[in-house]
Design a protein around this motif. Structure first.
Motif, PDB file in Angstrom:
ATOM      1  N   LEU A  16       0.843  -1.133  -0.013  1.00 26.32           N
ATOM      2  CA  LEU A  16       0.172   0.067  -0.082  1.00 26.32           C
ATOM      3  C   LEU A  16       0.924   1.453  -0.147  1.00 26.32           C
ATOM      4  O   LEU A  16       1.746   1.295   0.636  1.00 26.32           O
ATOM      5  N   CYS A  17       0.618   2.313  -0.746  1.00 26.30           N
ATOM      6  CA  CYS A  17       1.296   3.503  -0.626  1.00 26.30           C
ATOM      7  C   CYS A  17       0.388   4.953  -0.571  1.00 26.30           C
ATOM      8  O   CYS A  17      -0.673   4.901  -1.080  1.00 26.30           O
ATOM      9  N   LYS A  18       0.867   5.702   0.315  1.00 24.41           N
ATOM     10  CA  LYS A  18       0.147   7.000   0.536  1.00 24.41           C
ATOM     11  C   LYS A  18       1.401   7.991   0.113  1.00 24.41           C
ATOM     12  O   LYS A  18       2.492   8.065   0.669  1.00 24.41           O
ATOM     13  N   LYS A  19       1.037   8.871  -0.696  1.00 23.67           N
ATOM     14  CA  LYS A  19       1.912   9.877  -1.164  1.00 23.67           C
ATOM     15  C   LYS A  19       1.342  11.423  -0.440  1.00 23.67           C
ATOM     16  O   LYS A  19       0.059  11.782  -0.660  1.00 23.67           O
ATOM     17  N   GLU A  20       2.487  12.169  -0.328  1.00 23.80           N
ATOM     18  CA  GLU A  20       2.055  13.364   0.131  1.00 23.80           C
ATOM     19  C   GLU A  20       3.085  14.274  -0.374  1.00 23.80           C
ATOM     20  O   GLU A  20       4.155  13.855  -0.876  1.00 23.80           O
ATOM     21  N   TYR A  29       6.612   9.286   0.330  1.00 17.52           N
ATOM     22  CA  TYR A  29       5.688   8.244   0.198  1.00 17.52           C
ATOM     23  C   TYR A  29       5.722   7.254   1.319  1.00 17.52           C
ATOM     24  O   TYR A  29       7.005   7.108   1.872  1.00 17.52           O
ATOM     25  N   THR A  30       4.820   6.736   1.604  1.00 16.00           N
ATOM     26  CA  THR A  30       4.832   6.005   2.790  1.00 16.00           C
ATOM     27  C   THR A  30       4.194   4.437   2.399  1.00 16.00           C
ATOM     28  O   THR A  30       2.914   4.512   1.618  1.00 16.00           O
ATOM     29  N   TYR A  31       5.080   3.431   2.389  1.00 12.27           N
ATOM     30  CA  TYR A  31       4.888   2.035   1.874  1.00 12.27           C
ATOM     31  C   TYR A  31       4.361   1.393   3.052  1.00 12.27           C
ATOM     32  O   TYR A  31       5.230   1.094   3.936  1.00 12.27           O
ATOM     33  N   GLU A  32       3.378   0.415   2.965  1.00 15.18           N
ATOM     34  CA  GLU A  32       2.901  -0.549   4.131  1.00 15.18           C
ATOM     35  C   GLU A  32       2.861  -1.901   3.505  1.00 15.18           C
ATOM     36  O   GLU A  32       2.422  -2.061   2.595  1.00 15.18           O
ATOM     37  N   GLU A 135       6.316  -0.777   7.682  1.00 15.81           N
ATOM     38  CA  GLU A 135       5.990   0.672   7.048  1.00 15.81           C
ATOM     39  C   GLU A 135       7.556   1.206   6.766  1.00 15.81           C
ATOM     40  O   GLU A 135       8.357   0.926   7.610  1.00 15.81           O
ATOM     41  N   LYS A 137       9.238   5.024   4.750  1.00 13.00           N
ATOM     42  CA  LYS A 137       9.025   6.156   4.065  1.00 13.00           C
ATOM     43  C   LYS A 137      10.062   6.299   3.251  1.00 13.00           C
ATOM     44  O   LYS A 137      11.258   6.272   3.197  1.00 13.00           O
TER      45      LYS A 137
END
Length: 572
Positions: A16-20, A29-32, A135, A137
């Motif tokens: 899973l990736c969240k981008k800021e 980018y935060t990868y879980e 996680e 980053k």
């Protein structure tokens, strides 16, 4: 161009990736991945169109600033080796792109280089997540700012976003220290060192680091007698009284310890010889397998007892980079409480630093380049340049590289030494190459000629007078592609400038009311750009501080000021 970062794991788990985008040109980018019952590896891979690049920077690049091709060997970072950051910069020393990772404990394998088919850069990170890491980053900065300022933002990101908080830095950590290594190696004894400390204290040194040799009667180098960590009764029969005497001179006292080595001639060898990561024949010692709780507790007990029993002010913790897994490393077994060596190292160092700070909140912990990452700064409050005997270039470059990424952590030179035939000017230049860090000196002061002692005294006076500008002001090192020929430190309206190559032009800023310029090369002059600052007075001194010329008013424009090699000019 839209950035497409490919992600995968060896076991094909969902990523899973969240981008800021917290600021212009900066991306996070935060990868879980789900927690796993077996070892996991996360891969990140993407290509970048990066123009105008002339070189690359990473914490242990040394004098090699060329980037390679994407097919060349990987670089590894971990808690015990380097730091997870990489910067490409242009001809003016401005950032082209900087990337960093939050994973600063486990091993990360990096492949960054030119893709020959189209001139793009490949960025690939192989992150050993283990079983517990869920996680990680990724930080990318494309901002067009000076490379060192961007790298400064990385160390702030580690602290603020990744919650890797550095240790408190006592004022003593920034002071000059005398070291015994190059001057004496293992041939040391307490009375001899007391005489050296008397001289060192008179010159302004605030501490001594007693290196290898205090724990053994053997003087043949190697590490066969490491592991017991008791003072040699022959060399240091009155260790507690000896330390107290050095304290009475106004100096701190630190002892060297080799964290990983269990020597084959040590008393503890028989007990731990079957609990080693590997045996190193050339060292006559094995590397302790700290995945065993028993090993960690033994090592911590030794170091805590040293500090407590002898009222030490600190420890020089050496060879941390030997803690790694290799071909000879035994597999995990049920008697171990850690699977990963780096996780075990982090756990031990956190516990050890807590125990030591309970004894002394201002404990000094020296850590040597190249284990200089953000987690190391949690334990160590002194980072020292890697061994480079008599190499002025390596000392300067190492100091600058450490300063760029180390925030408020104290940065020390490698121990400065010189050949006995060296001229005063050469000694002065060697010292000037260390001006933007805290000096460690390792020569036999008792044997120095008077003119050499005068050079050292003058240097020590300058470092005290310009302490804040050198170490606590705004720090800039020009032209990383040329290994920093000019270095600046400034605070408010005072500045100090180190000039390490001939024919450099120094722009004197309008707001500088006082400037110290070091002629740290064999040339006889420096060019000053005084377009906005004409009318300044100048006092020129040689390498021992004797005034050779005074100028009442400098003319407008570009001015050449003649300064002896190893000398200084003060503008005001």
């Amino acid at each position: 161009m839209k950035r497409e970062i490919l992600t995968w794991t060896d076991s094909n788990k969902e990523v899973l990736c969240k981008k800021e985008e917290p600021e212009n040109g900066v991306y996070e980018y935060t990868y879980e991945i789900p927690e796993s019952e077996k070892e996991e590896t996360l891969w990140l891979e993407w290509y970048e169109d990066v123009a105008n690049t002339v070189g690359c920077w990473y914490p242990d690049c040394g004098s090699g600033r060329a980037y390679g091709a994407d097919w060349q060997r990987r670089r590894t970072t971990s808690l015990s080796v380097s730091a997870p950051v990489y910067c490409l910069y242009d001809q003016g020393g401005n950032n082209c792109i900087t990337i960093a990772l939050s994973e600063a404990v486990r091993e990360v394998e990096w492949k960054i280089g030119v893709h020959e088919e189209d001139g793009r850069f490949l960025f690939q990170c192989k992150i050993h997540m283990g079983r517990g890491r869920e996680e990680v980053k990724l930080y990318i900065n494309e901002g067009k700012a000076v490379y060192s300022k961007v790298l400064g933002k990385v160390q702030t990101w580690w602290k603020d976003k990744c919650k890797i908080v550095p240790a408190i830095v006592p004022e003593a950590a920034k002071m000059p220290f005398y070291s015994t290594w190059y001057s004496y190696h293992q041939n040391i004894e307490e009375k001899q060192l007391e005489r050296e400390c008397e001289l060192a204290a008179q010159m302004g040194f605030k501490g001594i680091i007693v290196d290898d040799g205090w724990q053994t009667d053997d003087n043949h180098r190697g590490y066969a007698f490491c592991g017991d960590w008791k003072p040699s009764e022959t060399k240091f029969p009155h260790m507690k009284e000896h330390v107290a005497y050095v304290h009475s001179l106004g100096m701190k006292y630190m002892l060297w310890v080799s964290i990983p080595f269990i020597g084959k001639n040590s008393g503890i060898w028989k007990k731990f010889s079957d609990k080693l990561l590997e045996y190193q024949e050339d060292m006559n010692a094995g590397v302790a397998d700290i995945r065993y709780k028993e090993i960690r507790e033994y090592l911590m007990e030794q170091y805590v007892d040293l500090v407590k029993n002898y009222d030490l002010d600190g420890l020089k913790m050496d060879f941390i980079d030997e803690f790694h897994e290799g071909a000879a490393t035994p597999e995990y077994n049920e008697n171990m409480d850690f699977r990963d060596v780096q996780d075990a190292l982090e756990h031990m160092m956190v516990q050890l630093s807590e125990k030591l700070r309970e004894l002394n909140p201002d404990i000094l912990i020296e850590i040597r380049q190249k284990y200089v990452g953000p987690y190391i700064r949690k334990f160590g409050n002194i980072l020292r340049v890697d061994d480079c005997p008599m190499s002025q270039l390596s000392n300067r470059v190492g100091l600058v590289d450490l300063r760029i990424l180390s925030g408020d952590t104290a940065v020390h030179s490698d121990m400065v030494m010189w050949n006995k035939a060296e001229e005063p000017e050469g000694v002065a230049i060697a010292l000037q190459h260390c001006f933007f860090g805290s000096l460690q000196l390792s020569v036999r002061l008792e044997e120095c000629k008077q003119e050499i002692l005068e050079v050292i005294r003058y240097y020590m006076e300058l470092t005290q007078e310009w302490f804040e500008e050198r170490l606590e002001g705004d720090f800039t090192a020009k032209h990383p592609e040329h290994l920093y020929p000019v270095v600046y430190g400034e605070k408010e309206n005072r500045a100090v400038v180190g000039v390490y190559e001939e024919d450099q032009v120094i722009c004197v800023k309008e707001n500088w009311t006082e400037v110290l310029i070091l002629n740290a090369n064999k040339g006889n002059g420096i060019y000053l750009d005084l377009m906005q600052t004409s009318g300044k007075k100048a006092v020129i001194r040689d390498c021992i501080g004797t005034v050779v010329k005074s100028l009442e008013k400098l003319q407008d424009g570009l001015v050449k000021v003649e300064i002896p090699a190893g000398g200084t000019v003060k503008l005001f």
